[in-house]
Design an enzyme around this catalytic site. Structure first.
Site, short mmCIF file in Angstrom:
data_model
loop_
_atom_site.label_atom_id
_atom_site.label_comp_id
_atom_site.label_asym_id
_atom_site.label_seq_id
_atom_site.Cartn_x
_atom_site.Cartn_y
_atom_site.Cartn_z
N GLY A 175 0.87 -1.21 -0.04
CA GLY A 175 -0.05 0.05 -0.10
C GLY A 175 0.92 1.36 0.00
N TYR A 176 0.26 2.44 -0.28
CA TYR A 176 1.15 3.66 -0.29
C TYR A 176 0.53 4.55 0.71
CZ TYR A 176 2.86 1.74 -4.30
OH TYR A 176 3.39 0.97 -5.59
N LEU A 177 1.83 5.24 1.36
CA LEU A 177 1.46 6.07 2.44
C LEU A 177 1.38 7.75 1.45
CD1 LEU A 177 3.94 5.22 4.96
CD2 LEU A 177 1.44 5.36 5.25
#
Lengths: 158, 158
Positions: B28-30
């Site tokens: 996932g991406y922050l």
């Protein structure tokens, strides 16, 4: 993973300086969303850190911190982080059994001095030294992340 | 810090599968800015990684990768990363002296299979196996970061 619980105050006068020695911090942000921040920091140009924080609930937020090679941190600060970077000196001051961190800002935030105390619970009691002024915990203008988008030098003084 | 140089291709048929074993990746991406991405990944629910990448110039981009405790990575995936997460299996395939990574996507990107080859220079030559189809290096639809905002299952098939 840790939970960060801290309260933040403005600083009055110079009595706090005494013999305290400031350590230079440089930091910038890869990410400044409401839901999370990703910060790159160097301490004294000798240590590098990447810190990921969640959104605040009261004075509490989720925090993950990882040491990284200082050269990586410097490259990310120069090439990847949002500008301006935050430049400050951090003074660690022990008073009445508590540790205060006083941040004196430079660059576009020159003139701003903030004290923070880290607590083990939101309702933990502590004595405020005389030089600790108005509480600004939760005031978004004082978030380090805000000081990039709207530096202290641009505030209308009231 | 490293420089990542990779080329990316669509995959034809199933010949590549042979005896290859896929390892489950969740990521996932922050942060999904144009200028940088911050990715959290678990490999086989046993390893955790945080990876910071700069903007691409051709097939090249700045990359910093740090191992983190897998429990931290899982907490960040569940609580801090943009949704949906990317779920895929990664197959490592050795052919003609080169290593290919084939990603088979699941969840909202089910049906998509992409092959990547990592190179030491942008003009390095290599032989394409028969199962390697159209090149999609630099096509933003195939960035993992894009597959969160516009998953493969939502594309208009042409």
């Amino acid at each position: 993973m840790g939970l960060e619980i801290e309260r933040k105050f403005l600083v009055r006068g110079d009595a706090w300086r005494k013999e305290a020695t400031g350590i230079p911090y440089r930091q910038g942000y890869l990410c400044l969303d409401r839901k999370r921040t990703v910060r790159v920091r160097t301490i004294d140009e000798r240590q590098g850190l990447v810190t990921i924080k969640g959104a605040s609930t009261g004075a509490t937020r989720m925090e993950f911190e990882y040491p990284v090679p200082v050269q990586d941190a410097l490259t990310m600060l120069d090439n990847l982080c949002e500008k301006p970077l935050i430049e400050k000196k951090r003074y660690t001051i022990r008073e009445n059994g508590h540790t205060w961190e006083v941040d004196e800002f430079f660059g576009e935030n020159q003139g701003l001095v903030i004290a923070e105390i880290e607590l083990t619970s939101e309702d933990q009691e502590f004595t405020r030294p005389d030089w600790v002024g108005k509480e600004v915990t939760g005031d978004p203008r004082y978030f380090n992340s805000s000081l990039i988008r709207a530096p202290y030098s641009t505030w209308k003084k009231t």
